[in-house]
Write an enzyme that holds these catalytic residues in place. Structure first.
Site, PDB file in Angstrom:
ATOM      1  N   MET A 347       2.009  -0.418   0.980  1.00 22.55           N
ATOM      2  CA  MET A 347       2.143  -2.173   1.773  1.00 22.55           C
ATOM      3  C   MET A 347       0.799  -2.689   1.750  1.00 22.55           C
ATOM      4  O   MET A 347       0.655  -3.588   1.851  1.00 22.55           O
ATOM      5  CB  MET A 347       2.716  -2.382   2.879  1.00 22.55           C
ATOM      6  CG  MET A 347       4.491  -1.891   3.176  1.00 22.55           C
ATOM      7  SD  MET A 347       5.517  -3.450   2.135  1.00 22.55           S
ATOM      8  CE  MET A 347       5.334  -4.568   3.357  1.00 22.55           C
ATOM      9  N   ASP A 366      -8.217   4.714   3.301  1.00 23.26           N
ATOM     10  CA  ASP A 366      -7.005   6.060   2.783  1.00 23.26           C
ATOM     11  C   ASP A 366      -7.367   6.979   3.361  1.00 23.26           C
ATOM     12  O   ASP A 366      -8.650   7.096   3.302  1.00 23.26           O
ATOM     13  CB  ASP A 366      -6.044   5.839   1.438  1.00 23.26           C
ATOM     14  CG  ASP A 366      -4.653   5.960   1.417  1.00 23.26           C
ATOM     15  OD1 ASP A 366      -4.765   7.308   1.926  1.00 23.26           O
ATOM     16  OD2 ASP A 366      -3.593   5.401   1.430  1.00 23.26           O
ATOM     17  N   VAL A 423       0.168   2.784   7.498  1.00 22.03           N
ATOM     18  CA  VAL A 423      -0.021   4.282   6.662  1.00 22.03           C
ATOM     19  C   VAL A 423       1.578   4.715   6.835  1.00 22.03           C
ATOM     20  O   VAL A 423       2.834   4.080   7.168  1.00 22.03           O
ATOM     21  CB  VAL A 423      -1.012   5.100   8.480  1.00 22.03           C
ATOM     22  CG1 VAL A 423      -2.002   4.861   7.513  1.00 22.03           C
ATOM     23  CG2 VAL A 423      -0.370   4.997   9.037  1.00 22.03           C
ATOM     24  N   GLU A 425       5.025   5.678   7.992  1.00 26.57           N
ATOM     25  CA  GLU A 425       5.560   5.824   9.684  1.00 26.57           C
ATOM     26  C   GLU A 425       6.202   6.693  10.171  1.00 26.57           C
ATOM     27  O   GLU A 425       7.113   6.815  10.100  1.00 26.57           O
ATOM     28  CB  GLU A 425       7.294   4.923   8.612  1.00 26.57           C
ATOM     29  CG  GLU A 425       7.988   4.203   9.677  1.00 26.57           C
ATOM     30  CD  GLU A 425       7.514   3.272   9.954  1.00 26.57           C
ATOM     31  OE1 GLU A 425       6.456   2.509  10.047  1.00 26.57           O
ATOM     32  OE2 GLU A 425       8.073   2.370  11.078  1.00 26.57           O
ATOM     33  N   LYS A 430       0.214   8.038  12.794  1.00 25.32           N
ATOM     34  CA  LYS A 430       0.213   6.338  13.170  1.00 25.32           C
ATOM     35  C   LYS A 430      -1.365   6.785  14.965  1.00 25.32           C
ATOM     36  O   LYS A 430      -2.111   5.891  14.491  1.00 25.32           O
ATOM     37  CB  LYS A 430       0.827   6.008  14.217  1.00 25.32           C
ATOM     38  CG  LYS A 430       2.793   5.100  12.963  1.00 25.32           C
ATOM     39  CD  LYS A 430       2.144   4.080  12.019  1.00 25.32           C
ATOM     40  CE  LYS A 430       3.485   2.892  11.791  1.00 25.32           C
ATOM     41  NZ  LYS A 430       3.147   2.577  10.479  1.00 25.32           N
ATOM     42  N   SER A 452       7.650  -0.886  10.528  1.00 25.19           N
ATOM     43  CA  SER A 452       9.071  -1.409  10.299  1.00 25.19           C
ATOM     44  C   SER A 452      10.337  -0.786  11.425  1.00 25.19           C
ATOM     45  O   SER A 452      10.522  -1.675  11.315  1.00 25.19           O
ATOM     46  CB  SER A 452       9.717  -1.651   9.215  1.00 25.19           C
ATOM     47  OG  SER A 452       9.613  -0.632   8.523  1.00 25.19           O
ATOM     48  N   HIS A 473       4.202  -7.812  11.073  1.00 23.51           N
ATOM     49  CA  HIS A 473       4.993  -7.450  10.062  1.00 23.51           C
ATOM     50  C   HIS A 473       5.261  -7.394   8.847  1.00 23.51           C
ATOM     51  O   HIS A 473       6.037  -8.625   8.862  1.00 23.51           O
ATOM     52  CB  HIS A 473       6.503  -6.624  11.014  1.00 23.51           C
ATOM     53  CG  HIS A 473       7.639  -6.151  10.215  1.00 23.51           C
ATOM     54  ND1 HIS A 473       8.721  -6.370  10.376  1.00 23.51           N
ATOM     55  CD2 HIS A 473       7.661  -6.124   8.701  1.00 23.51           C
ATOM     56  CE1 HIS A 473      10.096  -5.706   9.652  1.00 23.51           C
ATOM     57  NE2 HIS A 473       9.329  -5.291   8.734  1.00 23.51           N
ATOM     58  N   ASN A 523      14.860  -7.198  10.270  1.00 21.54           N
ATOM     59  CA  ASN A 523      15.610  -6.190   9.732  1.00 21.54           C
ATOM     60  C   ASN A 523      16.791  -5.600  10.218  1.00 21.54           C
ATOM     61  O   ASN A 523      18.047  -5.151  10.125  1.00 21.54           O
ATOM     62  CB  ASN A 523      14.720  -4.958   9.749  1.00 21.54           C
ATOM     63  CG  ASN A 523      13.460  -4.410   8.629  1.00 21.54           C
ATOM     64  OD1 ASN A 523      14.360  -5.736   7.588  1.00 21.54           O
ATOM     65  ND2 ASN A 523      12.625  -4.192   8.852  1.00 21.54           N
TER      66      ASN A 523
HETATM   67  P1  NAD Z   1       3.032   4.394   1.549  1.00 24.54           P
HETATM   68  O1  NAD Z   1       3.795   5.776   1.980  1.00 24.54           O
HETATM   69  O2  NAD Z   1       3.757   3.859   0.308  1.00 24.54           O
HETATM   70  O3  NAD Z   1       1.737   4.208   1.987  1.00 24.54           O
HETATM   71  C1  NAD Z   1       1.393   4.680   2.961  1.00 24.54           C
HETATM   72  C2  NAD Z   1       0.242   5.106   2.377  1.00 24.54           C
HETATM   73  O4  NAD Z   1      -0.850   5.232   4.252  1.00 24.54           O
HETATM   74  C3  NAD Z   1      -0.583   6.297   2.014  1.00 24.54           C
HETATM   75  O5  NAD Z   1      -1.618   5.965   0.567  1.00 24.54           O
HETATM   76  C4  NAD Z   1      -1.175   7.515   2.224  1.00 24.54           C
HETATM   77  O6  NAD Z   1      -1.877   7.842   1.632  1.00 24.54           O
HETATM   78  C5  NAD Z   1      -1.770   5.903   3.227  1.00 24.54           C
HETATM   79  N1  NAD Z   1      -1.791   6.895   4.754  1.00 24.54           N
HETATM   80  C6  NAD Z   1      -1.026   8.386   5.482  1.00 24.54           C
HETATM   81  N2  NAD Z   1      -2.072   8.974   6.298  1.00 24.54           N
HETATM   82  C7  NAD Z   1      -2.890   7.823   6.357  1.00 24.54           C
HETATM   83  C8  NAD Z   1      -4.255   8.029   7.989  1.00 24.54           C
HETATM   84  N3  NAD Z   1      -4.396   8.809   8.364  1.00 24.54           N
HETATM   85  N4  NAD Z   1      -5.503   7.687   6.870  1.00 24.54           N
HETATM   86  C9  NAD Z   1      -5.563   6.213   6.324  1.00 24.54           C
HETATM   87  N5  NAD Z   1      -4.503   6.524   5.089  1.00 24.54           N
HETATM   88  C10 NAD Z   1      -3.040   7.381   5.506  1.00 24.54           C
HETATM   89  O7  NAD Z   1       4.232   3.513   2.851  1.00 24.54           O
HETATM   90  P2  NAD Z   1       4.805   1.881   3.147  1.00 24.54           P
HETATM   91  O8  NAD Z   1       6.224   1.881   2.089  1.00 24.54           O
HETATM   92  O9  NAD Z   1       3.187   1.194   1.959  1.00 24.54           O
HETATM   93  O10 NAD Z   1       4.559   1.795   4.219  1.00 24.54           O
HETATM   94  C11 NAD Z   1       3.198   1.695   4.583  1.00 24.54           C
HETATM   95  C12 NAD Z   1       4.646   1.244   6.358  1.00 24.54           C
HETATM   96  O11 NAD Z   1       4.304  -0.050   6.075  1.00 24.54           O
HETATM   97  C13 NAD Z   1       5.361   2.241   7.286  1.00 24.54           C
HETATM   98  O12 NAD Z   1       4.905   1.696   8.662  1.00 24.54           O
HETATM   99  C14 NAD Z   1       6.621   1.078   6.874  1.00 24.54           C
HETATM  100  O13 NAD Z   1       7.510   1.595   8.072  1.00 24.54           O
HETATM  101  C15 NAD Z   1       6.264  -0.211   7.339  1.00 24.54           C
HETATM  102  N6  NAD Z   1       6.437  -1.270   6.404  1.00 24.54           N
HETATM  103  C16 NAD Z   1       7.351  -0.954   4.732  1.00 24.54           C
HETATM  104  C17 NAD Z   1       7.725  -1.547   4.335  1.00 24.54           C
HETATM  105  C18 NAD Z   1       8.849  -1.344   2.202  1.00 24.54           C
HETATM  106  O14 NAD Z   1       9.321  -2.110   2.254  1.00 24.54           O
HETATM  107  N7  NAD Z   1       8.045  -0.112   2.412  1.00 24.54           N
HETATM  108  C19 NAD Z   1       8.005  -2.767   4.464  1.00 24.54           C
HETATM  109  C20 NAD Z   1       7.479  -3.515   5.894  1.00 24.54           C
HETATM  110  C21 NAD Z   1       6.703  -2.545   6.593  1.00 24.54           C
END
Ligand code: NAD
Length: 746
Positions: A347, A366, A423, A425, A430, A452, A473, A523
């Site tokens: 995302m 990151d 980051v 979920e 967070k 989400s 979101h 959602n």
């Molecule tokens: P992902 O696992 O692809 O990415 C998360 C990233 O966060 C990773 O690159 C990780 O290295 C990084 N990260 C973790 N801890 C960290 C820290 N302390 N500092 C810096 N970076 C850090 O996950 P995603 O699918 O991109 O989801 C991310 C967020 O978006 C979540 O909260 C998820 O609920 C939300 N979201 C996801 C979707 C979806 O369809 N995947 C849709 C809407 C919202």
């Protein structure tokens, strides 16, 4: 009439020494030209002058603005519908229909007058030229488009439940092979200049600064009948591009065209059916009669429930939301320059891309440099795809990448107007990130979370300044999905809201503002759709019928396909978390059983691991997993399944969730529920969205339908109090402002 006698406000009109007139469309006080009754009246004057003045050889129509025109003012068309309803009450159906028909074909007659006035007209097109404006160009005897990247022609009416009713269907079908014409009309795509020329929609392409001169040259040269003001279809012996409708060649076209129409629309879009009929019938007639046929269909479609609902949601409401309908007006606008994105995963990488694309500077953080770089590489990949398609240049990619700073150093976030975290979920991760970010950002920076599922108010407890904390979101894939849900935590302040909305506007997405609740708005509805599919499967409904019911109801994909896309393990995790946090009653045991079986017993997580409700053979098409037929204890025979009921269940389950969101004050504006449902999760667009679906059938009919489903399938179909009240009072979401309805329900 002398040109000088004309009284023009929206056009400038001048005739050069060669006797060639130039009508420059340039509406005062508007950024874009649109077709209004005043513009039509002036165009009529221009046509009359050109035709009647012996000294004028012909006329070029161009625009004085950055774009040619976006087409007809849809509110004008909406007004026609209102007038029809008024007349029907005052003078009866027949008179109302007569007036409506005459009024709704005025533009078509005007364009016909232009093409048969005896003098050549040429359109010089730069920028967008869509809908009624492109129909004007089509009526001109010559069309030249600029080769500029911004130039687009097309007939997108189908996207708001209408179809081109000012000659578009007839002229396009006389310029192109019938199959191509139908495709163009069904898809409503915007076409670049060069492509339009290759398709035969425009005659020539030239640099922006030369189009008017070239159009004049064409008139001056006077070669061929068109330059004498005669369209090819008005010439004796004109041959249709695909030959006669009733010919062996014609018969190769129409049966498959009808099949494609059924497959693409499931019969849900009367406008698409009207296109098919207007072209089929029109091609068998001379132009004047063909236009009359088109007008008859247009008048019918303009009065359709589908067009009214789609115009309201997808044009009017969407525009209002995009312009900041929900933005607190007393907060001065923020012109964002630098935004931070923390978490460069799936995302975060997308959010960084759309921000940089909008010209913002992005700091993408990151845990380590490698992860941050990987997120930035995503932009490289997307831009390379654009270059391959000829939509961007290498320099654009370089410039965009230069705006994204990938780093593991939080200190770089200093000076950002907004930081969005994406980051993992996990509330602990967070909380850590919130603290780290707040340690470096300035006092005015707003913090947005892309969570989400986690409540914003809960996350904001980790913030030292919860009034500057807001949910932002996005939906995946970020670069494609238009919707952004802005979530107000209990303490979110209005500046945080305003900045979040300014950001969404800057990146050209559409926002809806919702209050904090489990699943927010979109959602929740999506969850209800998927759950209904799960429960049908457990009841023994053949899986192919579940999927077909979803599509026939108007959803883009069936519920099982959709679950495969978002992942089955994620669905199971959400079910488990809901059970732990809300209680066992909040979860359907059949759904939990199904997901546990699929994920834990069978290791089927969805498309991401190549096996979910579908199998994904390498290089082949996905197909439903054979094992699904053994899941239900008592499989049903297809002939015992009522398809109409399946379709109702899939839409009603979502609409009920939307109505509950209104009752619980998660959604406070029906426009947001409707717009959000179509662009967020593809809720049957022809209905106008979740709440328009209810309003469209009437609260009473909807409550009766839900109650009958409740009796058969359980409490999840119980209509909420708000709806029962509306059913009794004859209220609706739009007639009674949502707030008043809520107050009553409370
Ligand atoms: P992902 O696992 O692809 O990415 C998360 C990233 O966060 C990773 O690159 C990780 O290295 C990084 N990260 C973790 N801890 C960290 C820290 N302390 N500092 C810096 N970076 C850090 O996950 P995603 O699918 O991109 O989801 C991310 C967020 O978006 C979540 O909260 C998820 O609920 C939300 N979201 C996801 C979707 C979806 O369809 N995947 C849709 C809407 C919202």
């Amino acid at each position: 009439m002398e040109a000088t006698l004309m009284n023009l406000t929206h056009f400038r009109f001048e005739t050069d020494s060669d006797g060639i007139a130039l009508a420059t469309w340039d509406m005062p006080g508007r950024s874009m030209n649109v077709i209004t009754p005043e513009v039509m009246a002036e165009l009529a004057q221009i046509i009359e002058t050109v035709a009647g003045d012996g000294a004028i050889k012909g006329c070029v129509i161009a625009s004085g603005k950055d774009a040619f025109s976006g087409g007809a003012d849809l509110t004008m068309l909406q007004g026609l519908g209102v007038e029809y309803a008024r007349l029907r009450t005052a003078k009866g159906e027949e008179e109302a229909m007569r007036v409506f028909f005459e009024e709704s074909r005025r533009l078509s007659l005007l364009y016909r007058q232009l093409e048969t006035c005896g003098k050549p007209f040429a359109a010089a097109i730069h920028g967008v030229c869509l809908g009624g404006a492109f129909e004007l160009a089509l009526a001109c005897h010559f069309r030249i488009a600029s080769d500029d990247d911004k130039t687009r022609v097309g007939l997108p009416e189908i996207k708001v439940g209408l179809f081109p009713g000012a000659g578009g269907t007839q002229r396009v079908a006389r310029l192109m092979q019938t199959g191509d014409a139908l495709q163009m009309l069904f898809k409503g795509e915007q076409i670049r200049g060069l492509m339009a020329r290759n398709m035969g929609l425009v005659h020539a392409v030239a640099p922006k600064d030369e189009i008017v001169a070239k159009a004049k040259e064409w008139i001056k040269a006077g070669e061929g009948s068109a330059a004498k003001g005669v369209q090819p279809w008005d010439e004796k012996g004109f041959k249709l591009p695909s030959n006669k409708v009733h010919s062996p060649a014609g018969m190769q076209i129409w049966p498959p065209a009808n099949a494609i129409y059924r497959r693409e629309t499931q019969g849900n879009y009367p406008a698409a059916q009207a296109i098919l009929s207007a072209v089929y019938e029109g091609l068998q007639l001379p132009m004047d009669l063909a236009l009359k046929v088109e007008s008859r269909y247009f008048a019918k479609i303009l009065r359709s429930k589908e067009a009214a609902a789609m115009i309201r949601t997808l044009f009017i409401s969407m525009q209002e939301l995009n312009k900041g309908a929900r933005r607190p007006s007393d907060v001065p606008p923020t012109k964002l320059k630098k935004v931070g994105v923390v978490g460069a995963g799936f995302m975060g990488a997308g959010i960084a891309y759309v921000s940089a694309l909008a010209g913002l500077n992005v700091v993408l953080v990151d845990r380590d440099q490698e992860a941050a770089d990987k997120g930035r590489d995503y932009s490289h990949k997307l831009m390379s795809g654009q270059i391959m398609k000829g939509r961007a240049k290498t320099a654009d990619r370089d410039a965009l990448l230069a705006r994204i700073k990938a780093t593991a150093d939080y200190a770089e976030l200093k000076g950002c107007d907004l930081v969005v975290e994406a980051v993992f979920e996990d509330p602990k991760v967070k909380a850590e990130v919130i603290a780290k970010v707040e340690a470096v950002i300035g006092p005015k920076t707003i913090f947005g979370s892309n969570t989400s599922t986690l409540p914003i108010s809960g996350l904001a407890q980790s913030s030292k300044r919860p009034n500057q904390f807001v949910g932002v979101h996005f939906f995946s894939p970020v670069e494609k999905m238009l919707l952004v849900e802005i979530i107000m935590g209990k303490k979110t302040g209005k500046r945080a809201l305003a900045v979040a909305l300014d950001f969404v506007r800057a990146i050209k997405k559409t926002p809806i503002v919702v209050n904090d609740a489990r699943g927010f708005y979109a959602n929740r509805c999506v969850g209800a759709y998927i759950r209904e599919g799960h429960l049908m499967l457990m009841e023994g409904v053949p899986p192919a019928m579940i999927e077909a019911a979803g599509k026939q109801a108007g959803m883009p994909v069936g519920p099982l396909s959709l679950n495969d896309e978002v992942a089955l393990d994620l669905a199971l995790r959400i079910v488990k978390a809901t059970k732990a946090q809300v209680g066992a009653d909040a979860v359907d045991p059949q759904q939990e059983k199904l997901l546990t079986f699929m994920v834990e017993d069978k290791g089927r997580a969805g498309r991401k691991n190549g096996k979910g409700f579908y199998d994904y053979p390498e290089g082949g098409e996905k197909r439903l997993w054979q094992g699904l037929s053994d899941i239900a204890p008592k499989p049903l025979r297809p002939e015992d399944v009522d398809m109409a009921e399946l379709k109702n269940r899939l839409l009603v389950a979502q609409a009920l969730e939307a109505a509950r969101s209104v009752e619980e004050k998660v959604v406070t504006d029906p426009r947001e529920a409707d717009v959000g449902s179509i662009i967020g999760f593809g809720f049957a667009p022809f209905t106008g969205g979740t709440l328009s679906y209810i309003d469209g059938m009437g609260a009473k009919a909807f409550v009766d339908l839900a109650a009958s489903l409740q009796k058969k399938h359980g409490e999840r179909f119980k209509p909420p109090r708000l709806l029962r009240r509306m059913a009794k009072d004859g209220g609706s979401f739009y007639a009674a402002p949502a707030k008043a309805a809520q107050a009553k329900a409370a």
